[in-house]
Enzyme design. Sequence first.
Site, PDB file in Angstrom:
ATOM      1  N   ASP A  31       0.869  -1.167   0.000  1.00 51.91           N
ATOM      2  CA  ASP A  31       0.000   0.000   0.000  1.00 51.91           C
ATOM      3  C   ASP A  31       0.918   1.233   0.000  1.00 51.91           C
ATOM      4  O   ASP A  31       2.131   1.119   0.188  1.00 51.91           O
ATOM      5  CB  ASP A  31      -0.893  -0.037   1.243  1.00 51.91           C
ATOM      6  CG  ASP A  31      -1.836   1.143   1.327  1.00 51.91           C
ATOM      7  OD1 ASP A  31      -2.270   1.650   0.272  1.00 51.91           O
ATOM      8  OD2 ASP A  31      -2.139   1.571   2.454  1.00 51.91           O
ATOM      9  N   ASP A 215      -1.770  -0.541   5.838  1.00 50.80           N
ATOM     10  CA  ASP A 215      -2.218   0.014   7.119  1.00 50.80           C
ATOM     11  C   ASP A 215      -3.713   0.184   7.231  1.00 50.80           C
ATOM     12  O   ASP A 215      -4.267   0.226   8.336  1.00 50.80           O
ATOM     13  CB  ASP A 215      -1.576   1.400   7.321  1.00 50.80           C
ATOM     14  CG  ASP A 215      -2.202   2.442   6.398  1.00 50.80           C
ATOM     15  OD1 ASP A 215      -2.767   3.422   6.919  1.00 50.80           O
ATOM     16  OD2 ASP A 215      -2.141   2.284   5.170  1.00 50.80           O
TER      17      ASP A 215
END
Length: 269
Positions: A31, A215
């Site tokens: 990410d 996250d």
Amino acid sequence: MEGLARTDTPDQTTPRPQPPLPARDWALFFDVDGCLLDFAAHPSDVIVPEGLQRHVLKLASMLDGALAIVSGRAIDALDETFPELQHLPAAGMHGLERREIHGQRTHAPKPPAALDTVLAEAIHVSSAHPGTLVERKGPNLAMHWRAATMPELARDAFRAFAAATLRLLPDYVVQGGDMVLELRPGGATPDKGDAVETFLMSPPFAGRVPVFVGDDLTDEHAFSVVNERGGLSVLVGAREPSVARWHLADPASVRAWIARAAAHDGASA
């Protein structure tokens, strides 16, 4: 890799271990915001630390190209942020668009006409809450309140707006994230887990141990896919609950982990 994947489901009382350095048989997925990069008030204000892109490229080479960026950002926005990584595989808009290893692109669907009206109304709501941001991403519309002067009020206003707006966008869903809500096509629309599964179906990712580092709440789909395949799901930060089984404290820790991996590969070459 044998013995690395944990089978227990972690909770807040079970500390997650830090992941080992990447192995050459991994397929690695990252990410961006809150993972590779620290958050900024506006997505265009993020800072790409010196050396990060070089380290990522070295890691991709070590993995024979089996490294992809999987983000809520559009691929064009990713390329603006990471100009040295433009040839790497990537999935944008949570999997709505994808770039393969040889550059072939799968594009996001065309946005409905009603999205222009919704965008104008979202900007009107945002104007009443200083520090908020409305971001158009192809057929997606994101509403951020990370920099809001009164974040809880802004959050509640955006939640109410998003729920009411679904009448204009009947095929859409509301997707939550870290201080953001996103209106995006629903139904069979891909998510980050689908993006990872698609990458794993073809070279250079096929047959490797999948590892996803992220996250956000939207990364949970990818964590589940990785867990089901016996890979490593790595949560960045302290968000709970999560099905992730490994942990890195923050983006700085992610970057340090990547830098160690790049240096280790150089030493062993």
